[in-house]
Design an enzyme around this catalytic site. Sequence first.
Site, PDB file in Angstrom:
ATOM      1  CG  ASP A 165      -1.882  -1.102   1.311  1.00 53.80           C
ATOM      2  OD1 ASP A 165      -1.577  -2.181   0.783  1.00 53.80           O
ATOM      3  OD2 ASP A 165      -2.952  -0.915   1.909  1.00 53.80           O
TER       4      ASP A 165
ATOM      5  CG  HIS B 164      -3.328   4.106   1.598  1.00 53.23           C
ATOM      6  ND1 HIS B 164      -4.586   4.159   1.035  1.00 53.23           N
ATOM      7  CD2 HIS B 164      -3.270   2.910   2.249  1.00 53.23           C
ATOM      8  CE1 HIS B 164      -5.262   3.073   1.335  1.00 53.23           C
ATOM      9  NE2 HIS B 164      -4.492   2.279   2.057  1.00 53.23           N
TER      10      HIS B 164
ATOM     11  CG  ASP C 159      -5.402   0.018  -0.913  1.00 54.51           C
ATOM     12  OD1 ASP C 159      -6.274  -0.193  -1.777  1.00 54.51           O
ATOM     13  OD2 ASP C 159      -5.583  -0.204   0.298  1.00 54.51           O
TER      14      ASP C 159
ATOM     15  CG  ASN D 208      -9.473  -2.029  -0.150  1.00 61.96           C
ATOM     16  OD1 ASN D 208      -8.237  -2.062  -0.097  1.00 61.96           O
ATOM     17  ND2 ASN D 208     -10.189  -1.437   0.787  1.00 61.96           N
ATOM     18  CG  HIS D 209      -8.553   2.440  -0.364  1.00 61.17           C
ATOM     19  ND1 HIS D 209      -9.178   3.496   0.255  1.00 61.17           N
ATOM     20  CD2 HIS D 209      -8.325   1.518   0.605  1.00 61.17           C
ATOM     21  CE1 HIS D 209      -9.326   3.234   1.551  1.00 61.17           C
ATOM     22  NE2 HIS D 209      -8.809   2.047   1.782  1.00 61.17           N
TER      23      HIS D 209
ATOM     24  CG  HIS E 247      -5.069  -4.672  -2.044  1.00 63.67           C
ATOM     25  ND1 HIS E 247      -4.043  -3.802  -1.745  1.00 63.67           N
ATOM     26  CD2 HIS E 247      -6.089  -4.335  -1.212  1.00 63.67           C
ATOM     27  CE1 HIS E 247      -4.422  -2.977  -0.791  1.00 63.67           C
ATOM     28  NE2 HIS E 247      -5.668  -3.278  -0.452  1.00 63.67           N
TER      29      HIS E 247
END
Length: 416
Positions: A134, A136, A163, A195-196, A247
Site C-alpha cells: 500500500d 495511499h 491502494d 480495494n481503494h 491486494h
Amino acid sequence: MSSDNGNRIIIISPNARDADAFPSTTTTTTTTITTTTVTSSDNPSPSPSPPPSAAPVPLSWPPDGKLSLEWIQHIMSALEWSSRNLPPSAFPSVFPVPVFDALILSASKILHKEPNCLQIKTLDSDSTVVVVGDLHGQLHDLLFLLKDTGFPAQNRIFVFNGDYVDRGAWGLETFLVLLAWKVFMPHRVYLLRGNHESKYCTSVYGFEKEVLTKYGDKGKHVYRKCLGCFEGLPLASIIAERVYTAHGGLFRSIPVTPSKRSKGKKNRRISLNPEPNSLCLGSLEELSKARRSVLDPPWEGLNLIPGDVLWSDPSMIPGLSPNKERGIGLLWGPDCTEEFLKKFKLKLIIRSHEGPDAREKRPGLAGMDEGYTIDHDVESGKLITLFSAPDYPQFQKFGFDVGESRVWNFICLLHC
C-alpha cells in the site's frame, strides 16, 4: 541461481531505527525461501536533490506519444516540487488536463488488455522483482523507494500491490507517476488493483475530494477518467511460477447450479448456492474468468471473486468464513494458505491491505509496526502482509520514527 534453487527475499522494514535496534536475521524454511531483514543503515538513502528555484515548465505530452526516461524523471521532479511549493489548486499549471488525458488513455489501453492474473516471467538469473505494498497517496515514499531500489529496468521488474490513492494528500500524483512508468515500461511495471481503487472508497476516504480540489471545474472529468482506469487494473499476479501476489489475498470458488427456466434461451440463468458451509477456495481458472471491470466489486451475487481478492484478510482460525468486519470478502486460515500453495505449486503469498491501524484490531496476528508480517508459516511456504507507506499517519500515531532515520519497505525477489 534458478527458481528451482529457491528465491531470496529482502524485506526493508519501515520501523528499523538502526542495526542494533533491528538486527539483520536470516531464516531458512523447507520452502527454500530465505527471509532477510535489512535496516536503513545497511542501505543508506541517496540525498534528495534540492527543488528548483522556479516553477517547472508545465508538462507536455511528447509529440510522437512515446515516453522516455527523461520525461518520466521530469514528471517525478515536477510533481515532487509542486507538492512542496504550490497549493493544490495550482496543480493544472504543472500537469495540464490534456497531458492527463493522454496519459490516462495510454495507460488504460494497456491495463484493460492485461489478464486478471498476470503471469510474470523473469528473463534470467540476474532478474529482480520488487513487490510494493500500500502507498495511499504517499508520493514522497514512492519517489524515495524508486531512487533507492533503482528504476524499473530490463532486469528489474516492479509489482505494485494496489491502494495507490486515498488517505494521503498526493494520491493523484502517486497514481500518475505509476501510470507513466507503466506506459514507458509495460512489461517491467505491473499495477494491481487495491480495494481503494473503487468508487465507494475514493468517495469516502479522500481521493475524489483531492481530485476536485486540484482540478476545479475539470475535477469531475479527471475523477471519472481515474475510475475508468481503476476498472482495468489486474487483480493478481504469479511471479516466476512461485509467488502469488494480490491486494487482499485468496478467494472463494463460485458453485453454480442451473435453476428452473422457462422456454427460450433468454430466460436461462444460474443461481448461487447460498449455503455458508459450501465455501471453498477458488481456482486460478475461476480467477481468470472473473469480471473485474466494475466500479465497486459486489458483495453479493455471482461476481464475488474480485471482492474477495481485494478485500479478504488472513486469520489464525482454520477454514474460510465471511469477513463480517469488512462486510465483503473472506477470512482464511493457515490451512487454506497451505492448500492454495500446495495446489498451485507455489512457495509464497504476498498480500497487502492492512496498515498499522487495521492490525491494531486483529487479535492473534502480529502488528504492522515493522512494515510487514509473516502471518502464516506452513509446510509449503509463507503468507506475508506488506505495507509500504512509512509516512502513513498511523505510523506517526504509534510513535514510529519516519524522520531522519526514515526507512521504507518492499519485498525484493532475487534470482526468480
